[in-house]
Design an enzyme around this catalytic site. Sequence first.
Site, PDB file in Angstrom:
ATOM      1  N   GLY A 162       0.841  -1.187   0.000  1.00 52.54           N
ATOM      2  CA  GLY A 162       0.000   0.000   0.000  1.00 52.54           C
ATOM      3  C   GLY A 162       0.876   1.236   0.000  1.00 52.54           C
ATOM      4  CB  CYS A 163       0.319   4.537   1.515  1.00 52.95           C
ATOM      5  SG  CYS A 163       1.190   6.065   1.844  1.00 52.95           S
ATOM      6  CG  PHE A 164       5.962   5.088  -0.688  1.00 48.15           C
ATOM      7  CD1 PHE A 164       5.456   6.290  -0.252  1.00 48.15           C
ATOM      8  CD2 PHE A 164       6.494   5.036  -1.969  1.00 48.15           C
ATOM      9  CE1 PHE A 164       5.467   7.427  -1.045  1.00 48.15           C
ATOM     10  CE2 PHE A 164       6.514   6.160  -2.784  1.00 48.15           C
ATOM     11  CZ  PHE A 164       5.996   7.362  -2.307  1.00 48.15           C
ATOM     12  CD1 TRP A 165       4.942   8.719   2.247  1.00 48.16           C
ATOM     13  CD2 TRP A 165       2.890   9.489   2.655  1.00 48.16           C
ATOM     14  NE1 TRP A 165       4.736   9.796   1.431  1.00 48.16           N
ATOM     15  CE2 TRP A 165       3.484  10.300   1.662  1.00 48.16           C
ATOM     16  CE3 TRP A 165       1.599   9.785   3.072  1.00 48.16           C
ATOM     17  CZ2 TRP A 165       2.826  11.388   1.097  1.00 48.16           C
ATOM     18  CZ3 TRP A 165       0.952  10.867   2.505  1.00 48.16           C
ATOM     19  CH2 TRP A 165       1.561  11.660   1.531  1.00 48.16           C
TER      20      TRP A 165
END
Length: 178
Positions: A10-13
């Site tokens: 998902g979101c790399f953050w």
Amino acid sequence: MESIAIFAGGCFWCTEAVFQRLNGVKEVISGYTGGTIKNPAYREICTGRTGHAEAVKIVFDASEVSFTELLEVFFATHDPTTLNRQGNDVGTQYRSEIFYTSEEQKVQAEAFIALLEKEKVFGSPIVTAISEEKPFYNAEIEHQNYYNDNKMQPYCQFIINPKIKKLNQHFSSKLGTT
């Protein structure tokens, strides 16, 4: 002994924030992999047309944390049962995928997923892909260390904080200081 793991969850953050906290992890780099163009930019990735996934490259000391332990954290901190989606983030760039860097990692990832499926850990089938490592392109500087630099942002508060809380609850013995 330094090793590399590459995960798209998902979101790399979110993924970056989780793995930065583990003992034995030396560096986590947010970036893009698995796509068709060279040196993609975030604005291109967001369209979903490049085929890249938001991913993290994890540099770790295998004598301190094993690849299997990284897999445990990976599967515990994202939903591996939703195709091209993590929560409100939708598109192929948010897929769940392991990009193995060695045949040993491939075998371990396959065995780990088979065990999760056998034990019915998730209520739905795991859709996490396992692929050979592809060129990895570092994301722009504003995407590196995002959570640590932006903890008060609403996305961090509502999406990443619960993942960090879960990490702290279930993996406290594996955590360092970040």
